[in-house]
Design a protein around this motif. Structure first.
Motif, PDB file in Angstrom:
ATOM      1  N   PHE A   9      14.108   3.100  10.958  1.00 25.32           N
ATOM      2  CA  PHE A   9      14.886   4.052  10.157  1.00 25.32           C
ATOM      3  C   PHE A   9      15.504   3.326   8.953  1.00 25.32           C
ATOM      4  N   SER A  10      15.434   3.990   7.769  1.00 22.99           N
ATOM      5  CA  SER A  10      16.046   3.436   6.546  1.00 22.99           C
ATOM      6  C   SER A  10      17.049   4.415   5.958  1.00 22.99           C
ATOM      7  N   PRO A  11      18.302   3.998   5.763  1.00 23.21           N
ATOM      8  CA  PRO A  11      19.248   4.817   5.014  1.00 23.21           C
ATOM      9  C   PRO A  11      19.007   4.553   3.515  1.00 23.21           C
ATOM     10  N   GLU A  12      18.303   5.470   2.881  1.00 21.76           N
ATOM     11  CA  GLU A  12      17.917   5.238   1.478  1.00 21.76           C
ATOM     12  C   GLU A  12      19.162   5.047   0.607  1.00 21.76           C
ATOM     13  N   ASP A  13      19.050   4.185  -0.387  1.00 20.17           N
ATOM     14  CA  ASP A  13      20.155   3.862  -1.293  1.00 20.17           C
ATOM     15  C   ASP A  13      21.340   3.250  -0.549  1.00 20.17           C
ATOM     16  N   ALA A  14      21.030   2.480   0.521  1.00 17.46           N
ATOM     17  CA  ALA A  14      22.093   1.827   1.301  1.00 17.46           C
ATOM     18  C   ALA A  14      22.945   0.928   0.406  1.00 17.46           C
TER      19      ALA A  14
ATOM     20  N   VAL B 145      15.524  -5.919   5.508  1.00 18.75           N
ATOM     21  CA  VAL B 145      16.003  -5.704   4.132  1.00 18.75           C
ATOM     22  C   VAL B 145      14.838  -5.291   3.233  1.00 18.75           C
ATOM     23  N   HIS B 146      15.150  -4.450   2.248  1.00 15.62           N
ATOM     24  CA  HIS B 146      14.122  -3.876   1.361  1.00 15.62           C
ATOM     25  C   HIS B 146      14.774  -3.781  -0.021  1.00 15.62           C
ATOM     26  N   CYS B 147      14.406  -4.694  -0.928  1.00 12.10           N
ATOM     27  CA  CYS B 147      15.128  -4.756  -2.211  1.00 12.10           C
ATOM     28  C   CYS B 147      14.224  -4.450  -3.395  1.00 12.10           C
ATOM     29  N   HIS B 148      14.784  -3.753  -4.358  1.00 13.26           N
ATOM     30  CA  HIS B 148      14.056  -3.475  -5.605  1.00 13.26           C
ATOM     31  C   HIS B 148      14.565  -4.395  -6.708  1.00 13.26           C
ATOM     32  N   ASP B 149      13.729  -4.536  -7.747  1.00 17.60           N
ATOM     33  CA  ASP B 149      13.942  -5.625  -8.705  1.00 17.60           C
ATOM     34  C   ASP B 149      14.489  -5.176 -10.065  1.00 17.60           C
TER      35      ASP B 149
ATOM     36  N   ILE C  77       6.337   4.416  13.237  1.00 21.71           N
ATOM     37  CA  ILE C  77       6.777   5.476  12.321  1.00 21.71           C
ATOM     38  C   ILE C  77       8.019   4.975  11.597  1.00 21.71           C
ATOM     39  N   HIS C  78       8.019   5.112  10.262  1.00 25.18           N
ATOM     40  CA  HIS C  78       9.174   4.712   9.453  1.00 25.18           C
ATOM     41  C   HIS C  78       9.741   5.965   8.805  1.00 25.18           C
ATOM     42  N   THR C  79      10.949   6.356   9.228  1.00 27.72           N
ATOM     43  CA  THR C  79      11.528   7.551   8.640  1.00 27.72           C
ATOM     44  C   THR C  79      12.799   7.184   7.859  1.00 27.72           C
ATOM     45  N   PHE C  80      13.095   7.966   6.829  1.00 25.53           N
ATOM     46  CA  PHE C  80      14.251   7.610   5.983  1.00 25.53           C
ATOM     47  C   PHE C  80      14.994   8.843   5.499  1.00 25.53           C
ATOM     48  N   LEU C  81      16.293   8.632   5.209  1.00 26.12           N
ATOM     49  CA  LEU C  81      17.105   9.682   4.594  1.00 26.12           C
ATOM     50  C   LEU C  81      18.234   8.993   3.825  1.00 26.12           C
TER      51      LEU C  81
ATOM     52  N   LEU D  27       0.809  -1.223   0.000  1.00 24.08           N
ATOM     53  CA  LEU D  27       0.000   0.000   0.000  1.00 24.08           C
ATOM     54  C   LEU D  27       0.843   1.275   0.000  1.00 24.08           C
ATOM     55  N   ARG D  28       2.164   1.145   0.103  1.00 25.84           N
ATOM     56  CA  ARG D  28       3.028   2.328   0.046  1.00 25.84           C
ATOM     57  C   ARG D  28       3.960   2.228  -1.162  1.00 25.84           C
ATOM     58  N   ASP D  29       4.989   1.380  -1.106  1.00 28.32           N
ATOM     59  CA  ASP D  29       5.915   1.270  -2.246  1.00 28.32           C
ATOM     60  C   ASP D  29       5.165   0.670  -3.442  1.00 28.32           C
ATOM     61  N   GLY D  30       4.299  -0.320  -3.167  1.00 30.68           N
ATOM     62  CA  GLY D  30       3.543  -0.966  -4.247  1.00 30.68           C
ATOM     63  C   GLY D  30       2.633   0.015  -4.954  1.00 30.68           C
TER      64      GLY D  30
ATOM     65  N   LEU E  91      16.106  -1.314  11.922  1.00 31.30           N
ATOM     66  CA  LEU E  91      16.949  -0.644  10.925  1.00 31.30           C
ATOM     67  C   LEU E  91      16.767  -1.381   9.614  1.00 31.30           C
ATOM     68  N   ASN E  92      16.296  -0.644   8.622  1.00 29.79           N
ATOM     69  CA  ASN E  92      15.974  -1.274   7.340  1.00 29.79           C
ATOM     70  C   ASN E  92      17.013  -0.873   6.296  1.00 29.79           C
ATOM     71  N   ILE E  93      17.538  -1.865   5.577  1.00 32.71           N
ATOM     72  CA  ILE E  93      18.607  -1.590   4.616  1.00 32.71           C
ATOM     73  C   ILE E  93      18.044  -1.700   3.198  1.00 32.71           C
ATOM     74  N   PRO E  94      17.763  -0.575   2.536  1.00 35.26           N
ATOM     75  CA  PRO E  94      17.173  -0.657   1.198  1.00 35.26           C
ATOM     76  C   PRO E  94      18.210  -0.690   0.077  1.00 35.26           C
ATOM     77  N   ASP E  95      17.975  -1.581  -0.870  1.00 36.30           N
ATOM     78  CA  ASP E  95      18.716  -1.516  -2.128  1.00 36.30           C
ATOM     79  C   ASP E  95      17.749  -0.770  -3.065  1.00 36.30           C
ATOM     80  N   THR E  96      17.724   0.529  -2.886  1.00 37.18           N
ATOM     81  CA  THR E  96      16.696   1.392  -3.478  1.00 37.18           C
ATOM     82  C   THR E  96      16.599   1.292  -5.000  1.00 37.18           C
ATOM     83  N   VAL E  97      17.745   1.140  -5.650  1.00 38.10           N
ATOM     84  CA  VAL E  97      17.712   1.120  -7.120  1.00 38.10           C
ATOM     85  C   VAL E  97      17.979  -0.277  -7.688  1.00 38.10           C
TER      86      VAL E  97
ATOM     87  N   GLY F 294       3.440   4.151   9.091  1.00 42.64           N
ATOM     88  CA  GLY F 294       3.335   5.280   8.169  1.00 42.64           C
ATOM     89  C   GLY F 294       4.738   5.755   7.821  1.00 42.64           C
ATOM     90  N   LEU F 295       4.972   6.041   6.538  1.00 41.65           N
ATOM     91  CA  LEU F 295       6.301   6.483   6.088  1.00 41.65           C
ATOM     92  C   LEU F 295       6.432   8.001   6.237  1.00 41.65           C
ATOM     93  N   ALA F 296       7.651   8.451   6.558  1.00 38.91           N
ATOM     94  CA  ALA F 296       7.911   9.891   6.698  1.00 38.91           C
ATOM     95  C   ALA F 296       9.344  10.175   6.269  1.00 38.91           C
TER      96      ALA F 296
HETATM   97  O1  KIV Z   1      13.434   1.923  -1.762  1.00 35.07           O
HETATM   98  C1  KIV Z   1      13.592   2.650  -0.777  1.00 35.07           C
HETATM   99  O2  KIV Z   1      14.696   3.130  -0.460  1.00 35.07           O
HETATM  100  C2  KIV Z   1      12.418   2.959   0.018  1.00 35.07           C
HETATM  101  C3  KIV Z   1      12.663   3.589   1.362  1.00 35.07           C
HETATM  102  C4  KIV Z   1      11.650   4.645   1.654  1.00 35.07           C
HETATM  103  C5  KIV Z   1      12.694   2.532   2.403  1.00 35.07           C
HETATM  104  O3  KIV Z   1      11.311   2.634  -0.357  1.00 35.07           O
END
Ligand code: KIV
Ligand code: ZN
Length: 547
Positions: free
Chosen positions: A152-157, A215-219, A110-114, A12-15, A180-186, A86-88
């Protein structure tokens, strides 16, 4: 020793960030309810600061799905009420919006990221690393003062300097982060690299043993599931996933792939999960129907061909012993074996029993409606399967209030003459209104005739037609999405003052019938009914109050 893996669903958020995947609030509630039935631990319900509508939808989900008392009132009971997240961005205002949206839930997060990669810090944030650290400390501390559960997520980890990541994560832990969430954003890393990254974090971040690593991975390179599983092997205990793998660009890791990998290879992963796998197919179909994002037939677990065996040699093996070519049983993911469910001589009671076996608890009024449709379809279609029944349920039950009711449709098309449609609709005061219109094609003629009667200005942004099963007599399922310029609606008719800030709102409609023109007309009328119900439009026979 067996550990637990926490399933964090972000459909409901990234999807919802998938191109064209926008959902209405009613659809979001339905999906959230189904996610709770599926047994996910956490529902990331949206990004409340993104728009007033997002905030309202997350608030509604917090109240209706995130609370044991509302779930019980709705007749649903789960072992665990899901955490509502909720994302912030890392800003006070975003965090305040997120908190407003989730605070009514029994278990809010609360899920915050930078961003922490050099590319993002330099070109997107225009901040130096010290400023980024300060901002993370401030935002996590602020969030922690509102809510105990902070992610907390460090975006583009995936493209960040690991040494810098260890420092950032340590500061986030000290400021109160619990996950602590580790995203492979791209979607850039490979499984080997991602595993090394996660292992490095586990070995080098002070205090990491006191928080949950996620972990949070993109495809983007088709590696999302492989990377997620590699991260889990390296010590991550939360996986962020979406149904059908929908999400930004090429999408996110799909829930069904991660869960079924862990389930099917239990001895390898040695992990427990909370998912009721028999709800997977139903959830997948609901998300596909509502988003209009069709699942590719060869998609693992939920694709139409995932359990089909075509080659003779495979079929021969399957007949001798299913384990020759099948590593999972279709029933495990909710695909029931019975093909021929009921025939045209079956009665209401037999249908009720079958619906109960399929997990639907339908009241008598709705059962009457479905039974009527079932009888009509049974006259045209020889075999009626569970999927047909599900399409009829979606068409009959999960629909908005029928302010306008489609009565009849007649379409004439072909190579001679102009495509013409005649439509009959019962309006809000029970008048039967008839309209005949020509169009560029049969569907256009049909929709134009409906527009002539209902007169709600809108733009058709999507039209999808799918056959529910194989065969010439298959039911056709149509999904449409319309866009309405809500600035044209009288201010008094807007249900929320916040709507002043946005211009367009999207509504979808579904229809199922053995005749695809009837299904199309039903889908279109349903989308308009959805708009009327959501926007609180006043209907005065066939004249809408639009300025
Ligand atoms: O892909 C990403 O980095 C995200 C963050 C907001 C977790 O969706
Ligand atoms: Zn993401």
């Amino acid at each position: 020793m067996t550990d637990n893996i926490v399933l964090f669903d972000t459909t409901l958020r990234d999807g919802e960030q998938s191109p064209g995947g926008t959902l209405t609030s009613t659809e979001k509630i339905d999906v959230a309810r189904q996610l709770a039935r599926l047994g996910v631990n956490i529902i990331e319900a949206g990004f409340p600061a993104a728009s007033p509508d997002d905030l309202a939808a997350v608030k509604m989900i917090s109240n209706e799905i995130g609370r044991a008392d509302s779930l019980n009132k709705a007749g649903e009971s789960y072992q665990n009420v899901p955490i509502i997240c909720g994302l912030a961005r890392a800003s006070i205002s975003d965090i305040d919006h997120a908190w407003t949206a989730i605070k009514d839930a029994d278990k809010p997060r609360i899920h915050t990221f930078l961003a922490t990669s050099e590319i993002h810090m330099k070109y997107k944030l225009c901040m130096d690393p010290e400023e980024v650290i300060d901002s993370i400390i401030n935002s996590v501390t602020y969030a922690k003062n509102l809510c105990d559960d902070v992610e907390f997520s460090p975006e583009d980890a995936g493209r960040s300097n690991p040494e810098f990541l260890y420092t950032v994560l340590e500061e986030a832990i000290k400021s109160g982060a619990t996950t602590l969430n580790i995203p492979d954003t791209v979607g850039y890393t490979t499984p080997e690299e991602f595993k090394t990254l996660i292992k490095g974090i586990v070995d080098n971040t002070k205090g990491i043993q006191n928080v949950v690593l996620s972990v949070h991975c993109h495809d983007d390179l088709g590696l999302a599931t492989a990377n997620t599983l590699a991260g889990i092997q390296a010590g991550a205990r939360q996986a962020e996933v979406t149904i059908n793998g929908i999400g930004e660009r090429a999408g996110n890791t799909s829930l069904e792939e991660v869960v079924m990998a862990i389930e099917t290879r239990k001895a390898f992963f040695k992990l427990n999960h909370s998912i009721n796998t028999t709800q997977i197919i139903r959830t997948s179909r609901m998300v596909s129907k509502y988003t209009g994002i069709v699942v590719q037939p060869n998609k693992a677990i939920v694709g139409a061909n995932a359990f089909a065996h075509e080659a003779g040699i495979h079929q021969d093996g399957m007949l001798k012993n299913e384990t020759t070519y099948e590593i999972m049983r279709p029933e495990t993911v909710g695909l029931t074996q019975s093909q021929l469910v009921l025939g045209k001589h079956s009665g209401r009671h037999a249908l009720k029993i079958r619906l109960q076996e399929m997990g639907y608890d339908i009241n008598d009024k709705n059962l009457d409606k479905i039974f009527k449709r079932f009888k009509k379809v049974a006259e045209k279609k020889k075999t009626i399967t569970d999927i047909d029944i599900e399409a009829l349920i979606a068409d009959q039950i999960y629909q908005p209030k029928e302010t306008y009711k489609l009565q009849d449709v007649q379409v004439v098309s072909g190579t001679l003459g102009l495509p013409t449609a005649t439509v009959r609709i019962i309006d809000s005061t029970d008048n039967l209104v008839e309209q005949a219109t020509i169009g560029t094609g049969p569907v256009d003629a049909c929709f134009s005739a409906i527009d002539e009667i209902i007169k709600i200005p809108n733009e058709l942004t999507e039209y999808n037609v799918n056959s529910v099963t194989e065969g010439i007599d298959a039911i056709g399922e149509v999904t449409v999405r319309i866009k309405i310029d809500i600035t044209k609606i009288e201010a008094t008719k807007r249900i929320s003052a916040h709507r002043d800030q946005i211009q367009y709102q999207y509504f979808s409609g579904h229809g199922a019938n053995t005749d695809i023109f009837v299904a199309s007309a039903r889908a279109y009328v349903n989308a308009i009914n959805q708009a009327i119900e959501t926007l609180g439009l006043e209907t005065n026979n066939t004249t809408k109050k639009l300025v």
